[in-house]
Each structure stands twice: as structure tokens, then as C-alpha cells.
Write an enzyme that holds these catalytic residues in place. Sequence first.
Site, mmCIF file in Angstrom:
data_model
loop_
_atom_site.group_PDB
_atom_site.id
_atom_site.type_symbol
_atom_site.label_atom_id
_atom_site.label_comp_id
_atom_site.label_asym_id
_atom_site.label_seq_id
_atom_site.Cartn_x
_atom_site.Cartn_y
_atom_site.Cartn_z
ATOM 1 N N ASP A 159 44.663 6.960 37.251
ATOM 2 C CA ASP A 159 44.763 7.213 35.595
ATOM 3 C C ASP A 159 46.254 7.589 35.658
ATOM 4 O O ASP A 159 46.510 8.580 36.140
ATOM 5 C CB ASP A 159 43.729 8.112 35.273
ATOM 6 C CG ASP A 159 43.873 8.252 33.583
ATOM 7 O OD1 ASP A 159 44.366 7.431 33.155
ATOM 8 O OD2 ASP A 159 43.146 9.295 33.270
ATOM 9 N N ASP A 178 46.312 1.790 31.216
ATOM 10 C CA ASP A 178 46.885 2.662 31.911
ATOM 11 C C ASP A 178 45.955 3.415 33.078
ATOM 12 O O ASP A 178 46.085 4.457 33.530
ATOM 13 C CB ASP A 178 47.334 3.855 31.213
ATOM 14 C CG ASP A 178 46.554 4.568 30.459
ATOM 15 O OD1 ASP A 178 45.497 4.112 30.183
ATOM 16 O OD2 ASP A 178 46.803 5.673 29.781
ATOM 17 N N GLU A 179 44.744 2.634 33.047
ATOM 18 C CA GLU A 179 43.791 3.085 34.359
ATOM 19 C C GLU A 179 42.936 2.061 34.794
ATOM 20 O O GLU A 179 42.788 1.101 34.101
ATOM 21 C CB GLU A 179 42.927 4.365 33.662
ATOM 22 C CG GLU A 179 42.102 3.675 32.361
ATOM 23 C CD GLU A 179 41.197 4.839 32.105
ATOM 24 O OE1 GLU A 179 40.499 5.522 32.896
ATOM 25 O OE2 GLU A 179 40.694 5.002 30.870
#
Length: 355
Positions: A9, A103-104
Amino acid sequence: MTRKIIHIDMDAFFASIEQRDDPALRGKPVAVGGSSDRGVVAAASYEARVYGVHSAMPSRVAARKCPGLIFVKSRFDVYKADSARIMKIFRDYTDLVEPLSIDEAFLDVTTNKVGMPSATIIARDIKHRIQETTGLTASAGISVNKFLAKIASDQNKPDGLFVIKPEEVLDFIEHLPVTKFFGVGPSTARKMHDLQLFTGGDLRNADLSMLIRNFGKSGVFFHNIANGIDERPVVPHRIRKSVGIENTFSQDLSTRDEMLTELGKLEKGLWERIKRHGVYGKTLTLKVKYSDFEQITRSHTFADYINDPGLVHQAVLDLLNLADFEKTVRLLGISVSNFQDKESEGPVQLTIEFD
């Protein structure tokens, strides 16, 4: 074989990119998003989070909580470019990469391309390469399943790394608040608390039939993860479940005519998206967010698939009559789900590639 799952993350991704690219923003409270009264925070730096600023917060509230807050406009082309570089790093280690957002992602490194026996070493290596390549930090969680890996990645943010080993799983879950469990929102948490369920240990010791009676199918899921059981695989593709469009208005809508005008624009946009994706659904959903941020949805499922813009319009009119318009409206949205390809007999699975 015990699985080795990593959840990566990125740390305050959008805000960190802005601070990276503008040295004057480093060490200062930054919010990505509009600063107007109608604006919403898309992301907040850790310096801003200290004051309680977080994503999805109205900008006016964020500015009140943090008087020195600096607003910057979103640059999604830059965020997407950095995301692509990060996802490419993940795929150097395994093809089993499941992005959850820009973003993860989850990575299954039980067997991997680099022949490393340790998921922890792989996670450290990935974090180092991300920082070297993008100048950004990421936090990693490592464990035996997706649920625990995602929980672990949040333990030591920012720039953290946390491992829950197989022999530690039950002890870790024992004291984990139910609010940390996937699928437990505020209303479910209140219901659990009313049933004297506060921790993973409480869920583990609860009668399964009671959980099913109160939470339906989710009761089985809660019971399983409380016992460290989560067999969900890391899936490299995501299936699009709906096609939709929405708009937040610069001024609240107060009359039905205003709403019909805006919904007419949304209908045209939705139909263009349906044609572009080549999928047709049976269920149309109207989303309404009021000026006080209360949100409702109303849905209608047709006997046949929606293959004409006139059907979209009629459904929107019907659903509009079911909504409460005593309050002014901040946002309207419409979406279609329950897909089937127009040319086929079976349901469509529209996969999204993240390359």
C-alpha cells in the site's frame, strides 16, 4: 503449502507525489483536491492527517480542521504513470498481482519468479525498488492470506513492514477489533457491539448459527476469518461489475426540473459508455447524494437487458419518483449492472488489465 501473500500500500500516494515533485510542499500539510466550498479531499499528506484531514472529507471541513492546509489540484496522468511503474515492479516477482486500486495490490509469492523463499525479503526488496524508482515510500504486510496481509500493511505506516507468521495468526486475531474486519462498516460494527462482539476472539467464540442469523452469508465469512481462514485467491484481473457515471454539482439542485435536466446529460454519457464497453445490463441504479452528504440508491431490475436509451430514460424517471427530494441535491449518478453481452446467451465478464 502455506501461502505467502504480500499487500503493498503506497503511503499517501497522491499527496506524496505532489510533495516529491514540489520541494516547497515537503513537510507541510497538503490536500489533493479542490479548495472551493464544493470541493472534496482526494488525498491528504501525513502532516495533514495529524489534524484529522482524510480523503473524501469536504474541503471546507478540512480547511477548518487544518488552517495551514495547502490545496493542490489532482494530476491523474502523473499518478497513473507512477502506478504503472510500481505495478511493473510487482510483476518482476510474480504474475499473481491483484491491484485493488491505483496505489495498492496483493501479491501471491508462494512461488515466485526470483526464487526467494522468504516473502519478507521480497517485500523489503520491492519497497526498496519502489523508493529507488519513484522516490516514494510504501508499506507492506505479509501473512498467510489476503485478509491478514491487508491488516498487516496498515500496522506500521508510513514506510512500514509487518509480518503475521502462521503460528501468530490466532493470537493476532484474538485482540483485533471487529472494526478492522473487512466488510464491517459503522452499522455492522454497532450491531456487533450490541451482540457483545468486540474482538476477533469474540467472533471466534460466537455461535455460527447466531452469526448467520444476524449477518446472513457474511456471518460465515466473519466466522472464518476470525479463525484465520481466508481462501480467497489473488486474482490478476478484476471483473467490471457495473458501468456508471455521476456528477457533483457546483450548486445544489433544488427542483425536479433541474434534476431531470442533469439526469438527461448523465443518461447520454451512460449510454455512450455502455456502447463503448459493449455490455448490457438488467439493473439500473440511481444514486443521490444530498447537500448534507446523506446518500441513497434506488435500483430497478428489468426482465430483459437494457438495449435502448429509451429504457434508461424510463427507468431513471421511475426511480426519481422513489427518491426523497425534501432536501437539495449535491450529486446524481446512474449506473447499469447485471451484465450480459448483447450477442451472447451468458453473462459477460469484462476484465480490466492493469498493464
